[in-house]
Design an enzyme around this catalytic site. Structure first.
Site, PDB file in Angstrom:
ATOM      1  N   ASP A 332       0.756  -1.310  -0.098  1.00 30.56           N
ATOM      2  CA  ASP A 332       0.103   0.067  -0.020  1.00 30.56           C
ATOM      3  C   ASP A 332       1.356   1.322  -0.373  1.00 30.56           C
ATOM      4  O   ASP A 332       2.556   1.275   0.367  1.00 30.56           O
ATOM      5  CB  ASP A 332      -1.270  -0.070   0.943  1.00 30.56           C
ATOM      6  CG  ASP A 332       0.175   0.107   2.493  1.00 30.56           C
ATOM      7  OD1 ASP A 332       0.857  -0.159   2.863  1.00 30.56           O
ATOM      8  OD2 ASP A 332      -0.462   0.061   3.582  1.00 30.56           O
ATOM      9  N   ASP A 628      -3.450  -3.347   6.467  1.00 30.86           N
ATOM     10  CA  ASP A 628      -3.622  -2.784   7.511  1.00 30.86           C
ATOM     11  C   ASP A 628      -5.078  -2.896   8.450  1.00 30.86           C
ATOM     12  O   ASP A 628      -5.125  -3.152   9.250  1.00 30.86           O
ATOM     13  CB  ASP A 628      -2.581  -1.588   7.682  1.00 30.86           C
ATOM     14  CG  ASP A 628      -3.562  -0.161   6.342  1.00 30.86           C
ATOM     15  OD1 ASP A 628      -4.302  -1.103   6.018  1.00 30.86           O
ATOM     16  OD2 ASP A 628      -3.132   0.621   6.494  1.00 30.86           O
ATOM     17  N   ASP A 632      -8.247  -6.672   5.082  1.00 28.95           N
ATOM     18  CA  ASP A 632      -7.386  -6.663   5.132  1.00 28.95           C
ATOM     19  C   ASP A 632      -7.055  -8.461   4.983  1.00 28.95           C
ATOM     20  O   ASP A 632      -6.722  -8.770   4.563  1.00 28.95           O
ATOM     21  CB  ASP A 632      -5.524  -6.167   5.730  1.00 28.95           C
ATOM     22  CG  ASP A 632      -6.292  -5.101   4.569  1.00 28.95           C
ATOM     23  OD1 ASP A 632      -6.891  -4.354   3.677  1.00 28.95           O
ATOM     24  OD2 ASP A 632      -5.467  -3.852   4.786  1.00 28.95           O
TER      25      ASP A 632
HETATM   26  P1  ATP Z   1      -3.011   2.713   1.162  1.00 32.71           P
HETATM   27  O1  ATP Z   1      -4.309   2.698   0.904  1.00 32.71           O
HETATM   28  O2  ATP Z   1      -2.219   2.767  -0.004  1.00 32.71           O
HETATM   29  O3  ATP Z   1      -2.943   3.118   2.527  1.00 32.71           O
HETATM   30  P2  ATP Z   1      -5.603   4.947   2.370  1.00 32.71           P
HETATM   31  O4  ATP Z   1      -4.157   5.567   3.597  1.00 32.71           O
HETATM   32  O5  ATP Z   1      -5.522   5.862   1.053  1.00 32.71           O
HETATM   33  O6  ATP Z   1      -4.044   4.666   1.075  1.00 32.71           O
HETATM   34  P3  ATP Z   1      -7.330   4.588   3.221  1.00 32.71           P
HETATM   35  O7  ATP Z   1      -7.272   4.153   4.400  1.00 32.71           O
HETATM   36  O8  ATP Z   1      -8.325   3.050   2.461  1.00 32.71           O
HETATM   37  O9  ATP Z   1      -6.778   4.372   1.936  1.00 32.71           O
HETATM   38  O10 ATP Z   1      -8.311   5.549   2.553  1.00 32.71           O
HETATM   39  C1  ATP Z   1      -9.087   5.484   1.495  1.00 32.71           C
HETATM   40  C2  ATP Z   1      -9.547   7.079   0.950  1.00 32.71           C
HETATM   41  O11 ATP Z   1      -9.921   7.607   2.461  1.00 32.71           O
HETATM   42  C3  ATP Z   1      -8.314   8.155   1.490  1.00 32.71           C
HETATM   43  O12 ATP Z   1      -7.484   7.659   0.035  1.00 32.71           O
HETATM   44  C4  ATP Z   1      -8.784   9.720   1.770  1.00 32.71           C
HETATM   45  O13 ATP Z   1      -9.147   9.979   1.080  1.00 32.71           O
HETATM   46  C5  ATP Z   1      -9.449   8.946   2.981  1.00 32.71           C
HETATM   47  N1  ATP Z   1      -9.795   8.765   3.956  1.00 32.71           N
HETATM   48  C6  ATP Z   1      -8.349   8.192   4.952  1.00 32.71           C
HETATM   49  N2  ATP Z   1      -8.442   8.470   5.768  1.00 32.71           N
HETATM   50  C7  ATP Z   1     -10.060   9.238   5.962  1.00 32.71           C
HETATM   51  C8  ATP Z   1     -10.486   9.652   7.444  1.00 32.71           C
HETATM   52  N3  ATP Z   1      -9.859   8.975   9.093  1.00 32.71           N
HETATM   53  N4  ATP Z   1     -11.354  10.402   7.491  1.00 32.71           N
HETATM   54  C9  ATP Z   1     -11.601  10.166   6.560  1.00 32.71           C
HETATM   55  N5  ATP Z   1     -11.429  10.258   4.753  1.00 32.71           N
HETATM   56  C10 ATP Z   1     -10.646   9.652   4.878  1.00 32.71           C
END
Ligand code: ATP
Length: 895
Positions: A332, A628, A632
């Site tokens: 990721d 994470d 997953d």
């Molecule tokens: P990766 O998968 O590489 O860790 P990521 O953190 O972007 O990336 P997710 O955790 O699935 O992946 O988050 C998806 C999307 O949701 C993010 O790109 C962001 O736009 C939104 N997001 C992440 N964290 C939050 C949060 N705490 N509150 C609201 N929206 C969030």
């Protein structure tokens, strides 16, 4: 306060009653009270199963076919009156068991220590503040926060919850997650229906909650059922199983040859039965590589320890080997490839673009141009819809919580100096926690002086824009200009920024937070561009992986533009970027094609991760996958190596992973792969090293019998060589550092046999060469009138010297050792050779050893001669390697 141990039916008491009986409040316990209770109740840890008693572990070492053969040989020797041989054989059996016993003890202690490092931590309210504590420090009365992915740290009486569901299969066997609610249930309700409780060891699959710790440690349900937690077990690795099979086959073959020897020698050639039995025993002990199992265990254990030092905790021993053959790593982005040090840099509202200054998590920094009404509205949502908190320790600003939220909180505090007032004015009444499927989080707030409630929402912009009808302009809400926002989103994404959208909605004061309310009618406030720089070491590691023939794929939840921009910076192939939605539309053939051709997947769901692993595996790939989140776990289990994040990962992911990265860093994965390859190499080197000695000894004895000679090496002498000198020398190989080119060659194909045809051929060559030299030395000494004792002393020392010299060849499997690199980290090798020389001198000259092994002293000339003879093996093996390299480099060989 109710004493622990008195059987209180906590599920039958309502939340208010639970607070009262546990003498706690919604601020949690005070730190001092918690410390007192910890003294009274003891640590919240389940009692450990007592370790396997030492005698049983020792006895287990004898359960091995090779040992049976040795014991049988010893008994027969004893019956035939060869007390010395029998004594030595039994001695060897004991030493072997002792080595196994000690090594196994060390390996299991190492693994246990590693599991200890993955202990769970809990979020708990103390003195009205949220703190992270080790779960073992929880006491009855502690108020604990739970969210999806957490492992419940103690038995809790739930006092507040939103959409909470727990997987309680480990307690009840029921695999469907149980929905929780707060109401008290009948005192005699079965466990599965005690909906107001969350039980220790179960996993939160959805929602958020707060619960009061009501039972800890052995008093918990899980503590009562099992009483004992499982010890880490040392499962055999595929390699070890392969070796065990090999040992069985070898024993059978040895027995057949031994029996044939007796029959042929005694019946056909009329030799004395006594001599033939001794010879047969000699063959048996010669052919069995007694030291091999210990060496393999040591090599694996060393690998596990080295990885742990590099922050990769291997939870299952077989993973060490599998790591060596990984050919795709799916990683990721956030936190693994990037630093996860997030700073909001730009804020786009419907009015204007603001640049935000300041560094890290310090809430100081100017906003240019200064905050206007639209920005203040956005900052309020960033503040309210946020679970992170900041504290200042030793002058340094520390973040508690999710870095994305941290960046937004810092922005909010830069824009709203009076943030405390805002929080007080707008208390949170309900929330819809962030879920990676929905990609937003929402909180509902009520203010006494306002007639309407405020729904504060933050999330992925592409998701939120579809829910917005208006935007917040200079004069308040106005119609949404979607095209304009999309252009801004594109611009920020192309700069590699992580973009979050902030939105709000005014609602009647009495509503409850529901997804239906978020998914329409929102007013878009701002897009926030957050900078999350790539980790410089991850960029290097990706280059190393590419060199090592390993494809690196980025599978992220972030948006495609940001993913592509970061991917390009990291040196990934960004020609094509596919989103989760596009993947969902592909048929299975299209999916297979995309999985192998595309390296950047954006806006993916956990289900997409699973699909991608499966597609890659269908094509015979060995896949390492990071994860994470709660969801997953299936992908982590499906991957050949599931890699969980120790820092930002949930307990659910950590439980499913084969390996845990304590620093969440991609570079650590690349190190672990190099280490996995090294362990495998070292095991192969050890086998390659040990087998020729055994084969040479057996060949010498068989030839002696066929020619009707006395044995050049007696069984007792053979055991000395196999157990003492070979093991000492081979141990050096288990400590070998990675070869210089370990990450410059393609991954080992999965399922490849341990010893390739080329290496088998080399083993044969070395065996025959060594046997020939030993035979020649023995015969030559006898011919020149030496006593059998002297000739045997020369034969044994010749073989040991050959081993010592061959050890140098074995340091590099294919490469020439005639390079300066051979002196790099050569300590173990030189130490082993020096140790063996000392051992051989003691063996050859100590009077009792001479008597025990039937030896005569060698002269300096004898030593010179046998050393010169032994050196020939070095030349032979290096010539063979050179020939093979030359063949491989010929143009015809490459076609
Ligand atoms: P990766 O998968 O590489 O860790 P990521 O953190 O972007 O990336 P997710 O955790 O699935 O992946 O988050 C998806 C999307 O949701 C993010 O790109 C962001 O736009 C939104 N997001 C992440 N964290 C939050 C949060 N705490 N509150 C609201 N929206 C969030």
């Amino acid at each position: 306060m109710a004493e622990q141990g008195s059987p209180v039916d906590w599920h039958a008491i309502d939340p208010a009653g639970a607070f009262e009986r546990l003498d706690s409040s919604d601020l949690g316990l005070s730190q001092a009270e918690a410390a007192m209770r910890l003294q009274r109740h003891g640590a919240n840890a389940l009692p450990q199963a007592p370790p396997e008693p030492a005698w049983r572990r020792f006895a287990r070492q004898f359960r091995n076919t090779l040992i049976y053969v040795l014991i049988a040989s010893g008994v027969i020797s004893l019956l035939m009156g060869h007390r010395v041989d029998a004594g030595v054989i039994f001695g060897v059996v004991m030493i072997n068991a002792l080595v196994g016993f000690v090594q196994e003890g060390k390996a299991s202690a190492a693994l246990q220590a590693i599991l200890g490092m993955t202990r769970t931590r809990s979020l708990v309210w103390r003195d009205g503040q949220l703190r992270t504590v080790d779960s073992s420090e929880l006491v009855p009365g502690d108020l604990v926060s739970l969210q999806a992915g957490d492992k419940v740290p103690a038995d809790l009486r739930l006092v507040q919850l939103k959409d909470l569901a727990c997987d309680e299969s480990m307690l009840t066997g029921e695999s469907v997650a149980v929905r929780k609610h707060l109401a008290a249930t009948a005192a005699d309700a079965p466990l599965a229906e005690q909906h107001g409780m969350a039980f220790m060891g179960t996993l939160v699959t959805a929602g958020v909650a707060r619960g009061l710790v009501c039972r800890t440690a052995a008093q918990t349900e899980i503590g009562r059922i099992s009483e004992l937690t499982r010890q880490a077990t040392l499962a055999d690795t595929p390699l070890q199983q392969q070796l065990a099979r090999f040992a069985r086959q070898l024993s059978i073959l040895t027995l057949i040859i031994a029996v044939l020897t007796i029959l042929v020698g005694n019946l056909l050639r009329g030799l004395a039965l006594d001599d033939m039995v001794q010879a047969a025993i000699g063959i048996a002990v010669a052919a069995i590589p007694e030291g091999l199992p210990a060496i393999v265990t040591i090599a694996l254990a060393i690998g596990v320890q080295r990885m742990a030092r590099q922050r990769a905790l291997v939870r299952r021993l077989p993973s060490v080997e599998v790591l060596g053959s990984v050919d795709v790593i799916c990683s990721d982005k956030t936190g693994t490839l990037t630093a996860n040090a997030m700073t909001a840099r730009q804020c786009v509202t419907a009015v204007q673009l603001h640049h935000i200054e300041g560094e890290g998590y310090s809430p100081q920094g100017r906003i240019e141009p200064a905050a206007d009404g639209a920005l203040l509205a956005a900052a309020r949502v960033a503040l309210l819809c946020n679970d992170a908190s900041l504290s200042q320790e030793n002058g340094q600003w520390q973040l508690h919580g999710d870095p994305t939220e941290g960046a937004l909180l810092v922005l909010a505090r830069k824009a709203l100096p009076q943030f405390g007032q805002v929080l007080e004015q707008w208390p949170r009444v309900e929330e819809l926690p962030f879920e990676s499927e929905r990609r937003y989080m929402a909180t509902l707030h009520r203010c006494d002086s306002e007639p309407t409630a405020l729904l504060a929402v933050k999330g992925a912009p592409d998701r939120l824009m579809t829910c917005c009808e208006t935007q917040f302009g200079a004069n308040g809400p106005e119609p949404l200009d979607l095209a304009c926002w999309q252009a801004e989103l594109k611009r920020l994404g192309a700069e590699g920024m992580r973009v979050l959208a902030l939105a709000e909605r005014r609602l009647p004061a009495d509503v409850h937070a529901e997804h239906g309310l978020v998914e329409q009618g929102l007013c878009l406030l701002a897009l926030i561009g957050i900078n999350d720089p790539p980790r410089p070491e991850a960029i290097d590691s990706i280059a190393r992986c590419h060199q090592a023939g390993i494809r690196v794929k980025m599978i992220t939840g972030d948006n495609p533009l940001t993913a592509a921009a970061i991917g390009a910076e990291m040196g990934l192939n960004v020609e094509r970027v596919l989103t989760g939605a596009e993947l969902d539309r592909l048929d299975s053939q299209g999916l297979d094609e995309a999985a192998s051709a595309v390296d950047i997947f954006a806006r993916t769901s956990p289900a997409n991760k699973l699909q991608l692993v499966e597609a890659l595996q269908r094509q015979g790939r060995v896949v390492a996958m990071t994860g994470d989140g709660v969801n997953d776990a299936p992908a982590l289990r499906q991957a050949n190596i599931g890699i969980a994040m120790g820092g930002k990962g949930t307990d659910a992911a950590r439980e499913a992973g084969d390996m845990v990265l304590t620093d969440d860093n991609f570079a650590t994965i690349a190190h672990a792969v190099a280490e996995g390859r090294t362990v495998y190499d070292n095991v192969v080197k050890s086998i390659l090293y040990i087998l020729p000695t055994s084969l040479a000894e057996a060949t010498v004895i068989i030839f002696a019998i066929l020619l009707g000679w006395t044995l050049p090496i007696t069984p007792a002498q053979i055991l000395w060589i196999n157990m003492v000198t070979t093991v000492t020398l081979a141990l050096a190989l288990a400590f070998e550092p990675p070869e210089p080119g370990v990450m410059a060659r393609p991954p080992r194909p999965a399922g490849q046999s341990l010893i390739s045809a080329e290496l088998a051929w080399r083993t044969l060559l070395v065996s025959v060469w060594a046997a020939g030299l030993v035979f020649w030395q023995f015969g030559d000494y006898l011919r020149h009138g030496a006593s059998v004792e002297l000739a045997r002393a020369v034969a044994v020392n010749t073989l040991v010297m050959i081993e010592a010299v061959y050890l140098i060849n074995c340091r590099f499997l294919d490469a020439s050792v005639l390079t300066p690199a051979i002196f790099r980290r050569a300590g173990p090798m030189l130490g082993a050779i020096a140790g063996v020389v000392v051992l051989q001198l003691l063996y050859s000259y100590l009077p009792w050893s001479q008597q025990l092994f039937g030896l005569e002293s060698l002269s300096a000339a004898d030593w010179l001669r046998l050393t010169a003879v032994a050196l020939s093996i070095f030349v032979v093996v290096e010539l063979e390697k050179a020939l093979r390299r030359w063949q491989a480099a010929r143009p015809s060989a490459r076609q």
